[in-house]
Enzyme design. Sequence first.
Site: not given
Length: 294
Positions: A212, A183, A153, A241, A180-181, A206, A147
Site C-alpha cells: 500500500r 487486489h 473485503e 491509490e 486494482d493491482t 487502480h 471493483e
Amino acid sequence: MTKLGIHSFVWTGGSTAEALEGAMEKSHRLGYGLIEFPRLDPKKFDVAWLAKRLENYGLKVVVTMGLPPDADVSSEDAASVKRGEAILDDAVAITRDLGGSKLGGIIFSAHNKYRSLPTQKGWDNSVATLAKVADRAKSSGVSLNLELVNRFETNLLNTTAQGLAYIEQSGSDNIFLHLDTFHMNIEEADPAAAIRLAGDKLGYFHIGESNRGYLGSGVIDFTAAFDALHAIGYDDWMTFESFSSEVVDEDLSVTCAIWRNTWTDNVEVARLAKAFIEAKQGEAERKAIANRTP
C-alpha cells in the site's frame, strides 16, 4: 497522453471544504488530471461548490464507494437490498452532479469481511439490482464499475472471471470492471492474464503496491501489468491509490487494516508515483513498438 488520477485519501481522510480544497490543489499542482473521491455525504459539503472547484482546477473526478452491511445488495433480506439500491442511485446522482462519468468500488456487496459464502439468491439479488441502477445511471452518463477486491473485503467478486460472469448475467452494457493491482496480486493466479481477460470490459484501473506504500517498494510486477494494459488498448483513467496511517479515515482504516505508516510525506509519495507510472507506461509503449512486425 497519460490519463492519471490520484485517490483523495493520499491527501486527506476528511470531507470538509478545506480538506477537499487542499486535496484538489495538491493533485493539480503535481500534474494529476483526475481525483478520486470516496462516496461523499452532501450534508457535509456543497456539491455545486465542489463541481465548480474541480472545473477550476481542470480535474476530472471518479467517485468510489463500498456499501454498508445494512444496505448489502447481495443480501437475501429485501429491505437491505432496497436500502443499497437507494444508496447507489444517490451515489450516481452525486457523481453526475460533480461532472463525473464513473462510479466504482465495492458497489455489488457490503465492504467488509464476511463470515459465510455468498448464496445464489444473494448473487442474483446483487446482479438484478445493479442492472436496474446501471440502466438509470446510463441516462445520467455514468457507468458502474465493479471493483474486484480481495477475500477479506467481500465474498462476492474477487477475480476478473467472476466479474465478467456477473456482467454477462446482468445483460447490461453499462457495467464494467474496476481492477486494482493490489487486489489482483492477492487473488489472481496471473494478474497480467486477468487484465487481458478483462479486455474492453475494463472501465477503471487502480495502481497500488502490495504494501500500500511507495510504488516499486513491494512485490507487484508492474512491468507485466503495463504490458497487458497496452496489449488490450486501455486508454482510460488509471489512479494511484496508497494508504498510510498518516492520513486516517476511520471506516477505511478499519475495513482495509491500515495499521502503520507506509509513508509520512504524501507529496513525496504522490510525486514519485506519477514518475513511476509514466516510466512504466513508456516502457510498455517502447517494447510494443520494437516488437512490431516489419
